[in-house]
Design a protein around this motif. Sequence first.
Motif, mmCIF file in Angstrom:
data_model
loop_
_atom_site.group_PDB
_atom_site.id
_atom_site.type_symbol
_atom_site.label_atom_id
_atom_site.label_comp_id
_atom_site.label_asym_id
_atom_site.label_seq_id
_atom_site.Cartn_x
_atom_site.Cartn_y
_atom_site.Cartn_z
ATOM 1 N N ILE A 1 -11.564 7.628 2.974
ATOM 2 C CA ILE A 1 -10.845 6.624 2.201
ATOM 3 C C ILE A 1 -9.477 6.452 2.850
ATOM 4 N N PHE A 2 -9.244 5.266 3.405
ATOM 5 C CA PHE A 2 -8.000 4.960 4.091
ATOM 6 C C PHE A 2 -7.153 4.057 3.199
ATOM 7 N N SER A 3 -5.950 4.479 2.881
ATOM 8 C CA SER A 3 -5.083 3.626 2.074
ATOM 9 C C SER A 3 -4.231 2.744 2.993
ATOM 10 N N VAL A 4 -3.983 1.525 2.520
ATOM 11 C CA VAL A 4 -3.208 0.550 3.279
ATOM 12 C C VAL A 4 -2.155 -0.037 2.360
ATOM 13 N N LEU A 5 -0.896 0.004 2.795
ATOM 14 C CA LEU A 5 0.190 -0.616 2.034
ATOM 15 C C LEU A 5 0.246 -2.100 2.386
ATOM 16 N N VAL A 6 0.026 -2.950 1.392
ATOM 17 C CA VAL A 6 0.060 -4.389 1.635
ATOM 18 C C VAL A 6 1.237 -4.982 0.875
ATOM 19 N N ALA A 7 2.179 -5.536 1.609
ATOM 20 C CA ALA A 7 3.361 -6.128 0.996
ATOM 21 C C ALA A 7 2.991 -7.446 0.336
ATOM 22 N N GLY A 8 3.333 -7.578 -0.938
ATOM 23 C CA GLY A 8 3.045 -8.812 -1.644
ATOM 24 C C GLY A 8 1.562 -9.112 -1.768
ATOM 25 N N SER A 9 0.708 -8.063 -1.764
ATOM 26 C CA SER A 9 -0.749 -8.226 -1.862
ATOM 27 C C SER A 9 -1.309 -9.126 -0.764
#
Length: 438
Positions: free
Chosen positions: A310-318
Motif C-alpha cells: 500500500i503506497f500512500s501519495v500526497l495529492v495537493a488539492g485532490s
Amino acid sequence: MAFEGFDLLRAEISDIGAIRPVGRVFEVNRGTIDVSGLSSRAALGDRAVIRCQSGREIGAEVLTLRRGAVTLLADGAIDGIAMGDQVELLGQTGIAPDDSWVGRIVDAFGQPLDGRPLMRGAVERSLRASPPAAAQRRRLGERVETGLSVFNTLLPLVRGQRIGLFAGSGVGKSSLLAKLARGVSADVVVIALVGERGRELREFVEKVLGPEGMARSVIVAATSDQSPLVRRRCAWAAMTVAEHFRDQGKHVLFLADSVTRFAEAHREVALAAGEPPSLRGFPPSTSHSIMSLAERAGPGLEGAGDITAIFSVLVAGSDMDEPVADILRGVLDGHVVLDRAIAERGRFPAIDLLRSVSRSLPDAATAEENRLIGAARRLLGAYANAEMMIQAGLYAHGSDAQIDKAIAVYPDLDQFIAREEEVDTGASFTRLAEILRL
C-alpha cells in the motif's frame, strides 16, 4: 542457534574493510563536493565519508563521475568542509535484514533508532534489487482479511496486490495505514516512513500503531530534516527488508508513507546531479524510480511469499493528475482516494468510494458478492448525482425510484464504509446485504 549467532558475528566482522581508497576535497560547490584521487576506484552510488579537519565526519554518496574527479552529495550540512579534507570511499553499501528486526525501528542504513542493540543479518542485500521475473511470478492470491468492512467488501485486497492511497494532508491517511497494519492478515508488516516529522515517529509507534501492530512490524524511518539521499534510501531499504521476509515464503504487508516524499527526495538528488527538470519540476528519471520501486512488490516466484503493498501519495488539492499520482496510479492494482470533504463532516476513513477502485475485482468476489458491490456503487452514484438537489430540498420523493432507494440506504451505507469493528468478510457482506435489502 549457536551457529546462527556465529554467522551473524561473521557478517559484522566481514563488513570491516582492511584497506579503503582515500581522496581529497579540492572544490566545494552549491551543496556538492568535488574530490580528487578516487575517479579510478569510485562508482555511481558508492558511499563515502568526509573527514573534516575539525573532527566532524559527514556521510556522502557519489553523484557524478568525470575524468580526474568525482562529485559527492553530502548526507548533511556541508559547513566545516575545507580544501584538502580526507574522503574515504566505502563502496556500495546495502542492508542486511534479520528476523530479529521484527518489532524494531531502524534507519535507512539498518541502524537501530530505538536505543537497543541490533544485529545485522548474515547476508547483505542490494538496495535496488530487480523484481521477480515477470513471466515466472505467480498471479494475485486469495482475498485477505483487513478488519475494515469497506476493504473486506467494496474494495477487496488480495494477497500480492499493490494499491495506492491518495490523500491530501490531514485527512486520516496515517491513521488508515495504521489500521491496515493492525488488521490485515499478514505474517510481517514493513513500514517505510519517508520524510516524516521527527516528533511523529514515537507517536505513530506508541499511539497510532500500538503494541499489537508493532509486535509484527519493522519500521524503517527517515525524518524530514535528513538529506534527500537518506530519505530516498529509506524507501529502498524498507522494500529490501520486505524482500528478505518474502524470500522466506512469508506474506509481507508493505506500507510506504509516502511515495510523494520519496519522489521529492529523488528530484533533489537528480537535480543536484545535473538532470533537467521536466514534469512540473520532476526530472525524467522520476517515473522509472517510482515504477521500479512498485514493481518489486507483488506476488513472488513459486516457493516464495508475496508482498502486498500500500503506497500512500500526497495529492495537493485532490489533484489526481499531478505527476507522482499519475505515474503511480498507472502501475498499481487499484487506488483508494481519501476526500477532504468527507473527513470534514467526520466520517473516517474518508474514502470516496466512487473515485476508488480495486483491480482485483471481479475475480476476488463471488457472483453474489459482485452483485452486492455493483448495487452499492449504483446507489452511491445515484445519491451523488442528486445530492445537490436533495440538500437544497428540490428533489420530490417518488420522482425516481433509484434515487428514492439511494436516499433511504445512504446513511447506513455511509456508516458501513466507516465500520471498523473486528469483522470478517462473510459478516461484512451479510451486513451489506441487510443495508441494501437485497
